[in-house]
Design an enzyme around this catalytic site. Structure first.
Site, mmCIF file in Angstrom:
data_model
loop_
_atom_site.group_PDB
_atom_site.id
_atom_site.type_symbol
_atom_site.label_atom_id
_atom_site.label_comp_id
_atom_site.label_asym_id
_atom_site.label_seq_id
_atom_site.Cartn_x
_atom_site.Cartn_y
_atom_site.Cartn_z
ATOM 1 C CE LYS A 1 -4.082 -2.004 0.185
ATOM 2 N NZ LYS A 1 -4.973 -1.986 -0.975
ATOM 3 C CB SER B 1 -4.390 -11.016 2.094
ATOM 4 O OG SER B 1 -3.202 -10.297 1.874
#
Lengths: 90, 315
Positions: free
Chosen positions: B43, B257
Site C-alpha cells: 500500500k 491475504s
C-alpha cells in the site's frame, strides 16, 4: 447427489434460516429456478433482468460465475455454489 | 541502493522464485515481495501516488486533514507519508482488525475512528463518507475510487514485474480496492499477449457480510471486470494453510491475504501442468506476517487458528 448452495445470513429469511440448501439443474439459472420453487422470492434477490444483481456474487466451487458464463454456467451434482454479498476490502 | 529519503525508496521490490512449491521446471511460481516497502506493505505505492496527485491538484496543502476508510495497510502507509509531509490523518477502520494495525497507525501519529465490526469495510466506507460530508475541509483520498491507486501499479509494479520476468504468463493478487489487479493487470495485458490476471478474494466469516440487505453491497469504483481473467473466493482455511506452507517450504513470512493469493497461484499452476503448458506465475506478497501475530495465525492446530480468525478482517 445434488448441488449444495450456501446462503448468506441476509438471505436466510428465504430458506427458513438454513445456511445451505440443495437443488438441481443443468445451469446456474435452472438451479436458481429450482430453489425458487421451494424458497419463493429467492430468485428475485439474486437475479435482475438477464444477469446477477450488481451486489451479489455467486461462486461455483470458489470461482466467480461471472467469469464462467454467468447464469448459463453449467453446474452438476457434487458442485458447491456459494452466494455472497459484495463487500469492500483494502 | 541509495535514496534521498524514505519516501523515495518505495517500490523496486525483489521477485523471488519458489523452488519447492513450483510444480516443475516448466511451471514456476514467483513471489513479488511487497512487504519490502517502507511500512511493510504494497500500500505504500498507492498511498504515495494518491497523496502526490492530491498535492498536484491543489487539494492538499500543508496542515490539511486527510480522511480515509481503511482496514489497515493503506492507513499505515498514509500515516507515514502524512507524518513526513505535515498532514493530519484520520483513519476510519473496522473494529475487527488486528491490534497491531491500530498500534502502528497511532505510532505514526494517525487518529482512528472505529466503525462497527458487522459489515466490515463497507461500514468504514459509509462512516467515512458521512464524516467527509460533515467536514468539507477534510480531504478524503478514497482509495476505492481514486485513479491514482491503480495508476501507481500501472506505472511501477507492472513494469517491474515485466522487467524482471519477461516470460510472465499469470499475475495473481488479492482483491480489495482492486487497485493492484487493475493497474498491474492493464499494464501486463498491454504488453503480454494472452496473460492471465487472477484475483484472489478473501472470504471472511459471516459477521463481515452482516448487511441489512443485498442492495447495501459494495463494488469499488475502480473495479473493471474486463481486466480480470478469473476471480476466486478463498476462505480463511485455505488462506491460513497456504500462508503456513509458504513459511515452511520457502521461508517467506507473509500475511494471511498472501496465503489466499498463493492458493489461487497454486490452482493456476496445477491447471497448467494438467494442460501440459509452460507457466511463469507471479503472485503478490502484499505484506509480512508481523501484523497478524496477535491473531495466533502461525501457531497451533490449523482449525484452532481458523476459529480464532473468524470474524476478523485478515486482508
Amino acid at each position: 447427489m445434488a448441488i449444495e448452495v450456501r446462503i448468506p445470513t441476509i438471505l436466510r429469511t428465504y430458506t427458513d434460516g438454513a445456511k445451505a440448501v440443495e437443488g438441481k439443474g443443468g445451469t446456474l439459472d435452472e438451479l436458481i429456478g429450482d430453489l425458487d420453487a421451494r424458497h419463493p422470492g429467492l430468485r428475485d434477490r439474486l437475479v435482475e433482468g438477464e444477469g446477477l444483481r450488481r451486489f451479489v456474487n455467486v461462486y461455483l466451487n470458489d470461482e466467480d460465475v461471472r467469469f464462467l458464463g454467468g447464469l448459463s454456467t453449467p453446474v452438476a451434482d457434487g458442485d458447491t455454489v456459494t452466494v455472497l454479498p459484495a463487500v469492500a476490502g483494502g | 541502493m541509495r535514496f534521498d529519503s524514505l519516501l523515495d525508496s518505495v517500490g523496486r521490490t525483489p521477485m523471488v522464485g519458489l523452488p519447492r512449491l513450483s510444480p516443475s521446471a516448466d511451471v514456476r511460481i514467483w513471489a513479488k515481495l511487497e512487504d519490502r516497502n517502507p511500512t511493510g506493505s504494497v500500500k505504500d505505492r498507492p498511498a504515495l501516488w494518491m497523496v502526490a496527485q492530491a498535492e498536484k491538484d491543489g487539494l492538499l496543502r500543508p496542515g490539511c486533514t486527510i480522511l480515509e476508510p481503511t482496514s489497515g495497510n493503506t492507513g499505515i502507509s498514509l500515516a507515514m507519508a502524512a507524518r513526513l509531509k505535515g498532514y493530519r490523518l484520520i483513519c476510519v477502520m473496522p473494529e475487527n482488525t488486528s491490534a497491531e494495525r491500530a498500534q502502528l497507525l497511532r505510532m505514526w501519529g494517525a487518529e482512528i475512528i472505529f466503525s462497527p465490526a458487522a459489515g466490515g469495510s463497507n461500514e468504514a466506507v459509509r462512516v467515512a463518507k458521512g464524516l467527509a460530508a460533515e467536514h468539507p475541509d477534510w480531504v478524503m483520498l478514497y482509495q476505492y475510487g481514486n485513479e491514482a491507486n491503480s495508476r501507481a501499479h500501472y506505472e511501477t509494479t507492472g513494469p517491474e514485474i515485466l522487467a524482471d520476468l519477461p516470460s510472465v504468463t499469470h499475475f495473481v493478487a488479492g482483491l480489495g480496492t482492486t487497485g493492484t489487479l487493475m493497474g498491474v493487470g492493464r499494464y501486463l495485458r498491454e504488453h503480454v499477449p494472452g496473460v492471465s490476471v487472477v484475483a484472489a478474494e478473501p472470504r471472511y466469516g459471516e459477521l463481515v457480510y452482516g448487511l441489512r440487505n443485498v442492495d447495501e453491497g459494495f463494488v469499488p469504483e475502480l473495479y473493471d471486470e474486463s481486466v480480470l481473467t478469473t476471480r476466486f473466493s478463498v476462505g480463511s482455511h485455505d488462506a491460513l494453510r497456504r500462508t503456513r506452507e509458504l513459511l515452511a517450504e520457502e521461508g517467506i513470512f507473509a500475511g494471511i491475504s498472501t496465503g489466499a493469493s498463493l492458493h489461487a497461484a497454486l490452482g493456476m499452476a496445477a491447471k497448467a501442468v494438467k494442460a501440459g503448458e509452460r507457466a511463469d506465475i507471479v503472485f503478490l506478497v502484499a505484506d509480512g506476517g508481523w501484523k497478524y501475530l496477535s491473531t495466533g495465525a502461525y501457531e497451533g492446530e490449523l482449525e484452532e487458528a481458523e476459529d480464532r480468525l473468524d470474524g476478523h478482517l485478515w486482508a
